[in-house]
Design an enzyme around this catalytic site. Structure first.
Site, PDB file in Angstrom:
ATOM      1  N   ASN A  11      11.650  -3.162   7.606  1.00 49.48           N
ATOM      2  CA  ASN A  11      11.367  -4.567   7.864  1.00 49.48           C
ATOM      3  C   ASN A  11      12.644  -5.354   7.588  1.00 49.48           C
ATOM      4  O   ASN A  11      13.034  -5.522   6.427  1.00 49.48           O
ATOM      5  CB  ASN A  11      10.220  -5.029   6.942  1.00 49.48           C
ATOM      6  N   LYS A  13      13.111  -8.455   8.121  1.00 47.92           N
ATOM      7  CA  LYS A  13      12.785  -9.842   7.730  1.00 47.92           C
ATOM      8  C   LYS A  13      13.720 -10.820   8.465  1.00 47.92           C
ATOM      9  O   LYS A  13      14.028 -10.581   9.627  1.00 47.92           O
ATOM     10  CB  LYS A  13      12.831  -9.977   6.209  1.00 47.92           C
ATOM     11  N   HIS A  98       1.756  -9.325   6.725  1.00 48.21           N
ATOM     12  CA  HIS A  98       2.719  -9.039   5.657  1.00 48.21           C
ATOM     13  C   HIS A  98       2.519 -10.030   4.503  1.00 48.21           C
ATOM     14  O   HIS A  98       2.173 -11.194   4.718  1.00 48.21           O
ATOM     15  CB  HIS A  98       4.152  -9.134   6.197  1.00 48.21           C
ATOM     16  N   GLU A 100       4.467 -11.706   2.758  1.00 48.60           N
ATOM     17  CA  GLU A 100       5.221 -12.969   2.849  1.00 48.60           C
ATOM     18  C   GLU A 100       4.559 -13.931   3.822  1.00 48.60           C
ATOM     19  O   GLU A 100       4.592 -15.148   3.633  1.00 48.60           O
ATOM     20  CB  GLU A 100       6.682 -12.666   3.235  1.00 48.60           C
ATOM     21  N   GLU A 170       1.054  -2.535   0.374  1.00 48.22           N
ATOM     22  CA  GLU A 170       2.223  -3.144  -0.251  1.00 48.22           C
ATOM     23  C   GLU A 170       1.765  -4.096  -1.353  1.00 48.22           C
ATOM     24  O   GLU A 170       1.440  -5.256  -1.080  1.00 48.22           O
ATOM     25  CB  GLU A 170       3.025  -3.931   0.781  1.00 48.22           C
ATOM     26  N   GLY A 176      10.285  -7.237  -2.793  1.00 50.31           N
ATOM     27  CA  GLY A 176      11.415  -8.141  -2.940  1.00 50.31           C
ATOM     28  C   GLY A 176      12.200  -7.942  -4.220  1.00 50.31           C
ATOM     29  O   GLY A 176      11.855  -7.097  -5.058  1.00 50.31           O
ATOM     30  N   SER A 216       9.847  -2.314  -2.737  1.00 52.15           N
ATOM     31  CA  SER A 216      10.966  -1.823  -3.562  1.00 52.15           C
ATOM     32  C   SER A 216      11.236  -0.340  -3.384  1.00 52.15           C
ATOM     33  O   SER A 216      11.572   0.367  -4.344  1.00 52.15           O
ATOM     34  CB  SER A 216      10.732  -2.149  -5.051  1.00 52.15           C
ATOM     35  N   GLY A 237      12.181  -2.431   2.910  1.00 59.90           N
ATOM     36  CA  GLY A 237      12.830  -3.721   3.124  1.00 59.90           C
ATOM     37  C   GLY A 237      14.304  -3.643   2.797  1.00 59.90           C
ATOM     38  O   GLY A 237      15.068  -2.928   3.464  1.00 59.90           O
TER      39      GLY A 237
HETATM   40  P1  PGA Z   1      11.313  -4.572  -0.169  1.00 61.19           P
HETATM   41  O1  PGA Z   1      10.403  -5.157   0.998  1.00 61.19           O
HETATM   42  O2  PGA Z   1      11.515  -3.105   0.135  1.00 61.19           O
HETATM   43  O3  PGA Z   1      12.584  -5.354  -0.094  1.00 61.19           O
HETATM   44  O4  PGA Z   1      10.577  -4.764  -1.456  1.00 61.19           O
HETATM   45  C1  PGA Z   1       9.327  -4.390   1.503  1.00 61.19           C
HETATM   46  C2  PGA Z   1       8.509  -5.208   2.468  1.00 61.19           C
HETATM   47  O5  PGA Z   1       8.425  -6.425   2.329  1.00 61.19           O
HETATM   48  O6  PGA Z   1       7.922  -4.646   3.398  1.00 61.19           O
END
Ligand code: PGA
Length: 268
Positions: A11, A13, A98, A100, A170, A176, A216, A237
């Site tokens: 992703n 983003k 997602h 976010e 997730e 994040g 993460s 991510g």
């Molecule tokens: P991250 O994001 O690996 O940076 O924690 C994962 C995601 O939002 O799918």
């Protein structure tokens, strides 16, 4: 008994211009995946350029994914993108729900359900993201939250669409820079609860739906996540925002790609 295909999603983003995305796609598509199914979710402004590049180079191995869409076919929805628009640029998959989108843009389960139905109706593969918050976890209602998000997200989804569906677990608290990776002991029961709900909804065909873990993920912890019972793929991510990070994270897991036996085959 067939082997499950490992799913490895990235992703991106809100990162990368179209030019940067094409370079990323070219490098990612050229990276050995050893049979894993790789997909990358680009920003909307990059999708057309990446899809054109893929067509010109007859590159169909790597799926091109979108990060969101609206459920209406058209209309006065400033800033939104429809399923038709994604299908027109030959997107292979769309991420919906997602964390976010849920948190920062206040998407509700009912809205996400409309998006899921619309995307599937257009033949788009869907990655439905679900996950409990830190507060849910503190009050010990993680499973309730997961099942609520999943059941509403899948409401009215017909059995005929099961082969287009993917679910990502997730946990919000794991996503994040502030996130902490989930413990495999916490992921396995969540995956089991998700699997049970998929079975309830789709019957035996629910076994086809792959469950991914995200939050993460790094090259160091990716193999452990993939070894967690019930987890068949990863959504990565920030560890994969650079092509070097993508390659390192993918390389850390591809040898594990077919370790899970499964009663039904997924992927192609
Ligand atoms: P991250 O994001 O690996 O940076 O924690 C994962 C995601 O939002 O799918």
């Amino acid at each position: 008994m067939m082997k499950r295909q490992l799913l490895f999603g990235v992703n991106l983003k809100m990162h990368q211009t179209p030019e940067e995305s094409v370079a990323y796609f070219a490098a990612a598509a050229a990276t050995p995946a050893d049979g894993a199914r790789v997909f990358v979710a680009f920003p909307a402004t990059s999708l057309d350029a990446v899809a054109s590049f893929a067509r010109d180079h007859a590159s169909q191995e790597l799926w091109i994914a979108a990060q969101n869409m609206h459920w209406e076919p058209e209309g006065s929805f400033t800033g939104e993108i429809s399923a038709e628009m994604l299908a027109a640029v030959e997107v292979d998959l769309v991420i919906l729900g997602h964390a976010e989108r849920r948190m920062l843009f206040h998407e509700t389960d009912a809205e996400i359900n409309q998006k899921v139905l619309t995307a599937l109706g257009h033949g788009l593969r869907v990655l439905l993201c679900i996950g409990e918050s830190a507060e849910d976890r503190g009050f010990d209602v993680s499973e309730e939250t997961l099942l609520r998000q999943l059941k509403i997200g899948l409401h009215d989804v017909p059995d005929s669409a099961v082969n287009l569906l993917h679910v990502a677990y997730e946990p919000v608290w794991s996503i994040g820079p502030e996130g902490e990776p989930a413990e495999p002991e916490a992921i396995a029961p969540a995956a089991a609860a998700i699997r049970m709900a998929l079975d309830e909804h789709f019957g035996a065909a629910g076994q086809q739906v792959p469950i991914l873990y995200g939050g993460s993920v790094t090259p160091e912890n990716a193999p452990e996540f993939l070894a967690t019972p019930g987890i068949e793929g990863l959504l990565v991510g920030r560890a994969a925002w650079s092509i070097a990070g993508f390659q390192e994270t993918l390389a850390s897991v591809i040898s594990l790609g077919s370790r899970h036996d499964a009663p039904l085959m997924t992927g192609d």
